[in-house]
Write a protein that holds these residues in place. Sequence first.
Motif, PDB file in Angstrom:
ATOM      1  N   UNK A  29       0.840  -1.192   0.000  1.00 57.78           N
ATOM      2  CA  UNK A  29       0.000   0.000   0.000  1.00 57.78           C
ATOM      3  C   UNK A  29       0.876   1.243   0.000  1.00 57.78           C
ATOM      4  N   UNK A  30       0.514   2.209  -0.843  1.00 56.35           N
ATOM      5  CA  UNK A  30       1.059   3.559  -0.735  1.00 56.35           C
ATOM      6  C   UNK A  30      -0.066   4.417  -0.179  1.00 56.35           C
ATOM      7  N   UNK A  31       0.119   4.889   1.047  1.00 51.06           N
ATOM      8  CA  UNK A  31      -0.961   5.568   1.775  1.00 51.06           C
ATOM      9  C   UNK A  31      -0.778   7.083   1.656  1.00 51.06           C
ATOM     10  N   UNK A  32      -1.485   7.656   0.670  1.00 49.61           N
ATOM     11  CA  UNK A  32      -1.405   9.094   0.409  1.00 49.61           C
ATOM     12  C   UNK A  32      -2.646   9.821   0.929  1.00 49.61           C
ATOM     13  N   UNK A  33      -3.754   9.109   1.082  1.00 54.36           N
ATOM     14  CA  UNK A  33      -5.014   9.743   1.475  1.00 54.36           C
ATOM     15  C   UNK A  33      -4.893  10.406   2.842  1.00 54.36           C
ATOM     16  N   UNK A  34      -5.602  11.506   3.006  1.00 53.91           N
ATOM     17  CA  UNK A  34      -5.626  12.169   4.301  1.00 53.91           C
ATOM     18  C   UNK A  34      -6.158  13.587   4.182  1.00 53.91           C
ATOM     19  N   UNK A  35      -6.404  14.187   5.329  1.00 51.77           N
ATOM     20  CA  UNK A  35      -6.822  15.587   5.393  1.00 51.77           C
ATOM     21  C   UNK A  35      -5.559  16.413   5.547  1.00 51.77           C
ATOM     22  N   UNK A  36      -5.204  17.210   4.522  1.00 49.59           N
ATOM     23  CA  UNK A  36      -3.862  17.750   4.406  1.00 49.59           C
ATOM     24  C   UNK A  36      -3.751  19.249   4.668  1.00 49.59           C
ATOM     25  N   UNK A  37      -4.752  19.858   5.224  1.00 48.46           N
ATOM     26  CA  UNK A  37      -4.726  21.309   5.382  1.00 48.46           C
ATOM     27  C   UNK A  37      -4.339  21.685   6.809  1.00 48.46           C
ATOM     28  N   UNK A  38      -3.072  22.026   6.987  1.00 46.26           N
ATOM     29  CA  UNK A  38      -2.547  22.283   8.330  1.00 46.26           C
ATOM     30  C   UNK A  38      -3.299  23.423   9.020  1.00 46.26           C
ATOM     31  N   UNK A  39      -3.508  24.525   8.296  1.00 51.18           N
ATOM     32  CA  UNK A  39      -4.188  25.663   8.901  1.00 51.18           C
ATOM     33  C   UNK A  39      -5.607  25.337   9.301  1.00 51.18           C
ATOM     34  N   UNK A  40      -6.336  24.666   8.426  1.00 50.73           N
ATOM     35  CA  UNK A  40      -7.726  24.315   8.706  1.00 50.73           C
ATOM     36  C   UNK A  40      -7.810  23.297   9.842  1.00 50.73           C
ATOM     37  N   UNK A  41      -6.774  22.476   9.988  1.00 51.03           N
ATOM     38  CA  UNK A  41      -6.808  21.442  11.025  1.00 51.03           C
ATOM     39  C   UNK A  41      -6.904  22.034  12.424  1.00 51.03           C
ATOM     40  N   UNK A  42      -6.438  23.267  12.584  1.00 49.55           N
ATOM     41  CA  UNK A  42      -6.540  23.927  13.889  1.00 49.55           C
ATOM     42  C   UNK A  42      -8.001  24.176  14.247  1.00 49.55           C
ATOM     43  N   UNK A  43      -8.833  24.470  13.239  1.00 48.44           N
ATOM     44  CA  UNK A  43     -10.260  24.675  13.467  1.00 48.44           C
ATOM     45  C   UNK A  43     -11.039  23.355  13.470  1.00 48.44           C
ATOM     46  N   UNK A  48      -7.995  14.263  13.031  1.00 50.24           N
ATOM     47  CA  UNK A  48      -7.558  13.014  13.660  1.00 50.24           C
ATOM     48  C   UNK A  48      -8.341  11.817  13.130  1.00 50.24           C
ATOM     49  N   UNK A  49      -9.613  12.019  12.861  1.00 48.58           N
ATOM     50  CA  UNK A  49     -10.417  10.919  12.321  1.00 48.58           C
ATOM     51  C   UNK A  49      -9.891  10.500  10.949  1.00 48.58           C
ATOM     52  N   UNK A  50      -9.660  11.487  10.093  1.00 50.03           N
ATOM     53  CA  UNK A  50      -9.236  11.196   8.722  1.00 50.03           C
ATOM     54  C   UNK A  50      -7.791  10.699   8.634  1.00 50.03           C
ATOM     55  N   UNK A  51      -6.925  11.161   9.540  1.00 49.92           N
ATOM     56  CA  UNK A  51      -5.502  10.850   9.416  1.00 49.92           C
ATOM     57  C   UNK A  51      -5.003   9.811  10.405  1.00 49.92           C
ATOM     58  N   UNK A  52      -5.680   9.662  11.530  1.00 45.68           N
ATOM     59  CA  UNK A  52      -5.241   8.691  12.529  1.00 45.68           C
ATOM     60  C   UNK A  52      -6.168   7.479  12.552  1.00 45.68           C
ATOM     61  N   UNK A  53      -7.461   7.721  12.793  1.00 43.39           N
ATOM     62  CA  UNK A  53      -8.401   6.603  12.827  1.00 43.39           C
ATOM     63  C   UNK A  53      -8.424   5.864  11.490  1.00 43.39           C
ATOM     64  N   UNK A  54      -8.409   6.616  10.393  1.00 46.04           N
ATOM     65  CA  UNK A  54      -8.430   5.979   9.069  1.00 46.04           C
ATOM     66  C   UNK A  54      -7.174   5.148   8.832  1.00 46.04           C
ATOM     67  N   UNK A  55      -6.027   5.656   9.274  1.00 41.81           N
ATOM     68  CA  UNK A  55      -4.784   4.896   9.105  1.00 41.81           C
ATOM     69  C   UNK A  55      -4.809   3.625   9.938  1.00 41.81           C
ATOM     70  N   UNK A  56      -5.321   3.720  11.164  1.00 44.82           N
ATOM     71  CA  UNK A  56      -5.436   2.527  12.001  1.00 44.82           C
ATOM     72  C   UNK A  56      -6.382   1.506  11.371  1.00 44.82           C
ATOM     73  N   UNK A  57      -7.479   1.989  10.782  1.00 48.90           N
ATOM     74  CA  UNK A  57      -8.425   1.085  10.113  1.00 48.90           C
ATOM     75  C   UNK A  57      -7.765   0.403   8.924  1.00 48.90           C
ATOM     76  N   UNK A  58      -7.000   1.157   8.164  1.00 49.59           N
ATOM     77  CA  UNK A  58      -6.278   0.581   7.031  1.00 49.59           C
ATOM     78  C   UNK A  58      -5.287  -0.481   7.492  1.00 49.59           C
ATOM     79  N   UNK A  59      -4.516  -0.179   8.527  1.00 45.73           N
ATOM     80  CA  UNK A  59      -3.515  -1.126   9.015  1.00 45.73           C
ATOM     81  C   UNK A  59      -4.170  -2.401   9.540  1.00 45.73           C
TER      82      UNK A  59
END
Length: 340
Positions: A70-84, A90-101
């Motif tokens: 797997x090449x895992x490129x998917x994710x929510x990539x907007x650093x500034x927006x992530x603050x809001x 975390x759901x898109x980048x952490x929970x999703x990665x754990x689900x994939x693994x």
Amino acid sequence: MAWLVTGGAGYIGSHVVRAFLAEGIPVVVLDDLSSGHAEFVPPMVPFVRGDLLDGALLMDLFADHQIDGVVHVAGFKYAGVSVQRPLHTYEQNVTATATLLAAMETAGVARIVFSSSAAVYGTPHTDLVTEDTSKSPESPYGESKLIGEWLLRDQGIATGLQHTSLRYFNVVGSGALDLRDTSPHNLFPLVFTALREGRTPRINGNDYQTPDGTCVRDYIHVADLATSHVAAARRLAADEAIAPVYNLGSGDGVSVGQIMTTVSTVTGIDFEPDLGPRRAGDPDRIVASGELAARDLDWKMRHTLEDMVRSAWASEQASAAAAPQASAGLEDGEFVHSEA
């Protein structure tokens, strides 16, 4: 055997897909099209529209295709927006990665290349970042990427997962006329949009301790980035030694002022950027060393700054001239393309 590219309909992911195909390596794409475009995926590539949080969908995908890694490129990539939107990030980048693994472990898929980020470093107290530079992310986005790296590390210890993570700063340019950066937050699209609308692009501050007074950063061509993703996958597939993380950096960087000058030259639009205030916390210079990746992953800066701007502008112009392609109307889990 094929490689699954998550986020393969996005800007970076679609270039990774093309790089794999150029090497004769089959791929399968999974993307929810939240920021990707179905038309970025070549017609011969199996494409599933779906969410990484859907474990059942992932298990079906692994059952239907012989996936080698797997090449895992998917994710929510907007650093500034992530603050809001920290929980969404975390759901898109952490929970999703754990689900994939978890799905990979169940399916017996034991190789992964993770698209991480130089945001894990935060504001480093050095002007040349190496893989050993202290990690101090300053946004939920950067934190989520670092947690993703930890997940891979811990799965490696627990299950023997073979993995590596690629960190990089600013990705620009285009490797094909039909692929482009459509992010509303990235520099090149912002500059091109301003020029198309008759506005003057703006820079934030010109009194930094750099040769021209504007911030210096790493800008790397997306096609060079994609090449190293393939090199990493090849190394994993061959069971060759591989480091847990690599920086894909230029080693010297370019300034925002240089970018503006090059954009003016390439587009033929004469402008002097408007000057805005410095942004709080912006360091003078952040550049990463790519020495380790050059040794192991065929990493090199094959494109000049002018190449980066020219290719991005060409894809922007081609997009403006082409009829719009609809990417809506697909159901989650639907196979958009069938195997050739």
